[in-house]
Scaffold this motif. Sequence first.
Motif, short mmCIF file in Angstrom:
data_model
loop_
_atom_site.label_atom_id
_atom_site.label_comp_id
_atom_site.label_asym_id
_atom_site.label_seq_id
_atom_site.Cartn_x
_atom_site.Cartn_y
_atom_site.Cartn_z
N ILE A 1 -6.91 -0.15 3.78
CA ILE A 1 -6.67 -0.73 2.45
C ILE A 1 -6.33 -2.21 2.61
O ILE A 1 -6.87 -3.07 1.92
CB ILE A 1 -5.50 -0.01 1.73
CG1 ILE A 1 -5.77 1.48 1.57
CG2 ILE A 1 -5.18 -0.69 0.39
CD1 ILE A 1 -6.68 1.91 0.48
N THR B 1 0.86 -1.19 0.00
CA THR B 1 0.00 0.00 0.00
C THR B 1 0.89 1.22 0.00
O THR B 1 1.94 1.23 0.65
CB THR B 1 -0.86 0.00 1.28
OG1 THR B 1 -1.58 -1.22 1.32
CG2 THR B 1 -1.83 1.16 1.30
N GLU C 1 -3.51 3.93 -1.78
CA GLU C 1 -4.20 2.77 -2.38
C GLU C 1 -3.22 1.61 -2.52
O GLU C 1 -2.03 1.75 -2.25
CB GLU C 1 -4.79 3.15 -3.73
CG GLU C 1 -3.76 3.64 -4.73
CD GLU C 1 -4.39 4.21 -6.00
OE1 GLU C 1 -5.17 3.48 -6.64
OE2 GLU C 1 -4.09 5.37 -6.35
N SER C 2 -3.75 0.48 -2.97
CA SER C 2 -2.89 -0.68 -3.23
C SER C 2 -1.95 -0.37 -4.39
O SER C 2 -2.36 0.26 -5.37
CB SER C 2 -3.76 -1.88 -3.59
OG SER C 2 -2.94 -2.87 -4.19
N GLN D 1 -10.62 0.98 -0.89
CA GLN D 1 -9.68 0.80 -2.01
C GLN D 1 -8.86 2.06 -2.31
O GLN D 1 -7.69 1.98 -2.63
CB GLN D 1 -10.43 0.39 -3.30
CG GLN D 1 -10.67 -1.10 -3.44
CD GLN D 1 -11.75 -1.58 -2.48
OE1 GLN D 1 -12.84 -1.03 -2.46
NE2 GLN D 1 -11.42 -2.58 -1.67
N LYS D 2 -9.51 3.20 -2.22
CA LYS D 2 -8.80 4.45 -2.50
C LYS D 2 -9.19 5.47 -1.43
O LYS D 2 -10.37 5.81 -1.28
CB LYS D 2 -9.18 5.00 -3.88
CG LYS D 2 -8.56 4.20 -5.03
CD LYS D 2 -8.87 4.84 -6.37
CE LYS D 2 -8.10 4.18 -7.50
NZ LYS D 2 -8.17 2.71 -7.53
#
Length: 327
Positions: A126, A3, A167-168, A132-133
């Motif tokens: 996350i 992340t 995010e990822s 997700q974001k």
Amino acid sequence: MTTGITAIGCSVPSRIVTNEELTQTVDTSDEWIVSHTGIRERRIVAEGQAASDLAVEAAEVALQRRGIAADDIDMIIVATSSGDYPFPATACIVQHRLGCTRAAAFDLAAGCTGFVYAFETARAFIESGGAQKILVIGSEVLTSITNWADRNSCVLFGDAAGAVVIESLEGMAGHRIVRSWLRSDGSGELALMRPVGGSRTPFDPSLHGPADMQIHMDGRKVYLFAVDAIVRTIQQLCEQQGIEPSDLGWIVPHQANLRIIEAAAKRLRLPVERFYINMDRYANTSAASIPLALDEMIERELIQNGQWVLAVGFGAGLTYGGNLIAW
Ligand code: ACO
């Protein structure tokens, strides 16, 4: 899962207030402020401008740089000690103004460590799959809660906001948050605070004046705590990662006072140049100071890919801690 940060943006008010300008209303001097703090000027908001206004501007820059829409964001965390209101959360105002219709929104109160805490909170959301974001924003209009008659504190603060998208990094370029270390010491609750207006001492017009609603600070106590907090945070994060403080490419400290940073650098036997410093131009912008510094460092192309970057914060609570980022 990895992340990290995929975009960053900032907003600072256009009005610059120099130390010299302060001497017109406060019994102080440019020489005293520079020699005791390293601060030369600060930005101050226009009449009526609040923390959410700066936060929205910073977030819009970050979203635009990342190339995503407001609706792609599913969480907004605003770290602040000078939000628009005691409640509701400033994050909700930001959510509405940006048009993030799918986003949860909350404020995080960890004083000047707020951004460091929010970074780690976002990473945990996350990695748990809960979001997700995430927009992580540090936004402060500390000058609205500053006692301009108190020369011990009023010369220290400025206004700003910084926002990052977290995010990822699967299939994405970005800067990985490798680990964080967060701590608190509530025995210092009185060292840095706004004493009146909460449930402990509700505002009573027959007892309280404006100064009771403004920042109170035990400067010496905060100074000693801050030096120790920086040193411990850096040592802990390096030890956990199996690296030496000298392996760090950059340390991005909360920008409170140059003397605090010089004392910490000395104790760590690190050159002070390893610490990024911009408090000379912005003063102490609390939860906004770390993203503001990171944004400037990116702009100036100071950080090389592959370097270790360590963000370290300390502030009201008392709180302290840091994030280790693989750039
Ligand atoms: N201009 C001129 N003189 C001043 C000013 C000023 N702005 N402020 C204080 N002084 C005077 C004091 O009145 C005192 O005078 P006296 O000896 O006649 O009583 C003298 O300067 C020395 O005061 P000290 O408090 O001992 O000064 P010190 O060198 O400790 O510096 C400071 C004060 C800068 C506040 C320092 O203690 C400090 O940096 N503390 C950390 C606090 C901090 O950074 N807070 C930011 C918010 S907290 C955070 O971000 C985590």
